[in-house]
Design an enzyme around this catalytic site. Sequence first.
Site, PDB file in Angstrom:
ATOM      1  N   TYR A 182       3.762   6.694  -3.178  1.00 50.03           N
ATOM      2  CA  TYR A 182       2.844   7.768  -3.543  1.00 50.03           C
ATOM      3  C   TYR A 182       3.644   9.045  -3.746  1.00 50.03           C
ATOM      4  CZ  TYR A 182      -1.780   5.662  -2.379  1.00 50.03           C
ATOM      5  OH  TYR A 182      -2.935   4.922  -2.352  1.00 50.03           O
ATOM      6  N   GLU A 226      -9.867  -2.653   4.826  1.00 49.89           N
ATOM      7  CA  GLU A 226     -10.546  -2.552   3.526  1.00 49.89           C
ATOM      8  C   GLU A 226     -10.368  -3.894   2.829  1.00 49.89           C
ATOM      9  OE1 GLU A 226      -8.758   0.658   1.282  1.00 49.89           O
ATOM     10  OE2 GLU A 226      -6.871  -0.399   1.023  1.00 49.89           O
ATOM     11  N   GLU A 230      -1.137   5.614 -12.147  1.00 49.70           N
ATOM     12  CA  GLU A 230      -2.479   5.691 -12.732  1.00 49.70           C
ATOM     13  C   GLU A 230      -2.827   7.111 -13.145  1.00 49.70           C
ATOM     14  OE1 GLU A 230      -5.382   3.956 -10.081  1.00 49.70           O
ATOM     15  OE2 GLU A 230      -4.651   1.930 -10.418  1.00 49.70           O
ATOM     16  N   GLU A 280      -0.968  -3.729 -10.913  1.00 53.30           N
ATOM     17  CA  GLU A 280      -1.823  -3.535  -9.736  1.00 53.30           C
ATOM     18  C   GLU A 280      -3.204  -4.090 -10.036  1.00 53.30           C
ATOM     19  OE1 GLU A 280      -1.789   0.444  -7.732  1.00 53.30           O
ATOM     20  OE2 GLU A 280      -3.961   0.109  -7.663  1.00 53.30           O
ATOM     21  N   TYR A 339      -9.787  -3.845 -10.761  1.00 57.36           N
ATOM     22  CA  TYR A 339     -10.382  -4.220  -9.475  1.00 57.36           C
ATOM     23  C   TYR A 339     -11.598  -5.073  -9.792  1.00 57.36           C
ATOM     24  CZ  TYR A 339      -6.908  -1.656  -7.066  1.00 57.36           C
ATOM     25  OH  TYR A 339      -5.678  -1.295  -6.578  1.00 57.36           O
ATOM     26  N   HIS A 376       0.895  -1.159   0.000  1.00 57.38           N
ATOM     27  CA  HIS A 376       0.000   0.000   0.000  1.00 57.38           C
ATOM     28  C   HIS A 376       0.938   1.215   0.000  1.00 57.38           C
ATOM     29  CE1 HIS A 376      -3.293   2.654   1.155  1.00 57.38           C
ATOM     30  NE2 HIS A 376      -4.157   1.654   1.043  1.00 57.38           N
TER      31      HIS A 376
HETATM   32  C1  DCB Z   1      -5.886   2.635  -7.543  1.00 61.38           C
HETATM   33  C2  DCB Z   1      -4.651   3.221  -6.910  1.00 61.38           C
HETATM   34  C3  DCB Z   1      -4.444   2.819  -5.483  1.00 61.38           C
HETATM   35  C4  DCB Z   1      -5.773   2.674  -4.823  1.00 61.38           C
HETATM   36  C5  DCB Z   1      -6.430   1.484  -5.503  1.00 61.38           C
HETATM   37  C6  DCB Z   1      -7.856   1.239  -5.040  1.00 61.38           C
HETATM   38  O1  DCB Z   1      -6.884   3.634  -7.669  1.00 61.38           O
HETATM   39  F1  DCB Z   1      -3.536   2.986  -7.610  1.00 61.38           F
HETATM   40  O2  DCB Z   1      -3.633   3.746  -4.836  1.00 61.38           O
HETATM   41  O3  DCB Z   1      -5.633   2.377  -3.447  1.00 61.38           O
HETATM   42  O4  DCB Z   1      -6.436   1.574  -6.904  1.00 61.38           O
HETATM   43  O5  DCB Z   1      -8.636   2.366  -5.215  1.00 61.38           O
HETATM   44  C7  DCB Z   1      -6.490   3.094  -2.573  1.00 61.38           C
HETATM   45  C8  DCB Z   1      -6.348   2.434  -1.221  1.00 61.38           C
HETATM   46  C9  DCB Z   1      -7.101   3.215  -0.179  1.00 61.38           C
HETATM   47  C10 DCB Z   1      -6.642   4.647  -0.206  1.00 61.38           C
HETATM   48  C11 DCB Z   1      -6.799   5.217  -1.608  1.00 61.38           C
HETATM   49  C12 DCB Z   1      -6.245   6.631  -1.733  1.00 61.38           C
HETATM   50  O6  DCB Z   1      -6.787   1.099  -1.300  1.00 61.38           O
HETATM   51  O7  DCB Z   1      -6.862   2.667   1.094  1.00 61.38           O
HETATM   52  O8  DCB Z   1      -7.425   5.406   0.693  1.00 61.38           O
HETATM   53  O9  DCB Z   1      -6.055   4.421  -2.514  1.00 61.38           O
HETATM   54  O10 DCB Z   1      -4.890   6.665  -1.442  1.00 61.38           O
HETATM   55  C13 DCB Z   1      -7.977   3.465  -8.524  1.00 61.38           C
HETATM   56  C14 DCB Z   1      -8.053   2.455  -9.436  1.00 61.38           C
HETATM   57  C15 DCB Z   1      -9.137   2.375 -10.313  1.00 61.38           C
HETATM   58  C16 DCB Z   1     -10.152   3.308 -10.249  1.00 61.38           C
HETATM   59  C17 DCB Z   1     -10.104   4.330  -9.306  1.00 61.38           C
HETATM   60  C18 DCB Z   1      -9.019   4.393  -8.435  1.00 61.38           C
HETATM   61  N1  DCB Z   1     -11.239   3.238 -11.115  1.00 61.38           N
HETATM   62  N2  DCB Z   1      -8.993   5.428  -7.476  1.00 61.38           N
HETATM   63  O11 DCB Z   1     -11.257   2.459 -12.052  1.00 61.38           O
HETATM   64  O12 DCB Z   1     -12.224   3.993 -10.910  1.00 61.38           O
HETATM   65  O13 DCB Z   1      -9.902   6.285  -7.517  1.00 61.38           O
HETATM   66  O14 DCB Z   1      -8.102   5.507  -6.616  1.00 61.38           O
END
Ligand code: DCB
Length: 513
Positions: free
Chosen positions: A280, A482, A353, A441, A415, A250
């Site tokens: 990050y 989570e 991303e 990822e 995801y 993470h």
């Molecule tokens: C990506 C990011 C990653 C993120 C995960 C899950 O973001 F590379 O940093 O991780 O996928 O969203 C999340 C953590 C949370 C944290 C959050 C902010 O799991 O604990 O609070 O980051 O740091 C994605 C991937 C795909 C999409 C959106 C996101 N999508 N996103 O397809 O909509 O919005 O972060």
Amino acid sequence: MKPLKCILISLLIIMLPLSVGAGDIFADVSEGDWYCSCVSEMTELGALKGYPDGTFRPNNSISKSELISITARLQGLKPGQSASSHWAAGLMKAALDAGWYDWDEAPPTGESYDEPISRQLAVKIIMNAFAPDARGDYNTESAKMADFSELDGRYYNAVLAAYSIGVAGGDDKGKFNPKSNLSRAEACALISRAMGKSAFTPVPAGPEETKPGPIAISGGVSENGRLCVEGVDLVNEKGEPVVLRGMSTHGIQWFPQFLSREVIKSTADRGANLFRVAMYTAEGGYLQNPGVKDTLINAVDTAIELDMYVIIDWHILSDGNPMTHINEAREFFAEMSQKYGDNPAVLYEICNEPNGAVNWSGDVKPYAEEIIGVIRQNAPEAIVLVGSPTWSQDLHEAAKAPLTAENVMYTCHFYAGTHTGWLRDRITSARAQGLAVFVSEWGVSDASGGGRVYADEARVWLDFMRKNNISWANWSLCDKAESSAAIRPGANIRDGIDDSELTESGRLVFSSF
Ligand code: DCB
């Protein structure tokens, strides 16, 4: 042990029925049986008890508790304390404490103790008990198994080692049948062979022996060497296809405790040959707190020392356009590539991303060209991973105007709760257009990292990636509350990760490396 022993035992049955323990002699084992000698040997050593009716039932499947208790008795383990009232509970606990098997393989509540043991688990336990230091060369030994692909990753090391020292072998079709049952006679043969090997293991305790040697893992850098991209595939230094699998951290500004050697090694021990370090840029990461670079460097060095491939991830997210911080990225990748150069273990992921107001041709592609140029000055051949707009899903945009540099792969992030067949189709058509794809990822959750665990869809994805030799890193190795997190909140990970500390996500992913 000679077959004569069986004659002797038979005579004893006739002549001295009262002075010989009923469990030491078996009405259904006779001299001509191939397993006679090893069953006799086990009996003589006091490891076998047989059934109350005086039979051994050689062709019955052996259960978890039977195999483990036989092995534990032979090694003199003392029964441990257990809440279960099962007859073998004490020895089961002792074997668990000895690390012969993991909690989830036979939970101490005991309900699975009487289930037939799988061949792969049996071999793992026997190897842990009798030949824990044995290793098998991945290429040589896996080639002997017609069904190697059916083996679960966590059993690779034990089974490869068992093949290499002659403890296990295939059936007449060259198959190991990892998930099939094992007969009681076969179990005796395996144990007897493993004991034979361990008896010959020389243990000179000279001073050099205490120094830990260099680590070699299966599918690791020592085996595959420098990787390169050939067509849409990642291949090793011999030109053979390679698949990297492992965990992503993470945010390392939040979860540095998951970068310890013990934790990273826990993933390698279960078959991972890849580790991704997600640094990050925003959200308290590198741009606000440059010290996280040292955290990253330590983790990269640890993964290299563990013979793993490792991704240095410039984790842009809320700062969705990589151009925004291209100057900082240039400086960072200049420094990293100077430090690691062409070290074959290191892969550079230059923009996690891209998202929001960003497009491939106007932003990401020119950014990538610039940063790849920086990296190439020090690392002319290293693999570079490049993201695309919409959180690294817009492979179709990249396919219209691909990069010309070599050894470049395009990341696709998914995801399971959000991204399904349509994104797999996108990968398939991008590959048909010549893009090499790397899933640096993915998570079992929805795109927020939370929601529920979408296990069925995750399995479809895993299957898809396996069939297409697509490498992956799973989000994420942390204990955040989570559903994408692999570790239970508050788990004690100081000595590494026990199976009891895995979440539903962790169990699914750790058994898929
Ligand atoms: C990506 C990011 C990653 C993120 C995960 C899950 O973001 F590379 O940093 O991780 O996928 O969203 C999340 C953590 C949370 C944290 C959050 C902010 O799991 O604990 O609070 O980051 O740091 C994605 C991937 C795909 C999409 C959106 C996101 N999508 N996103 O397809 O909509 O919005 O972060």
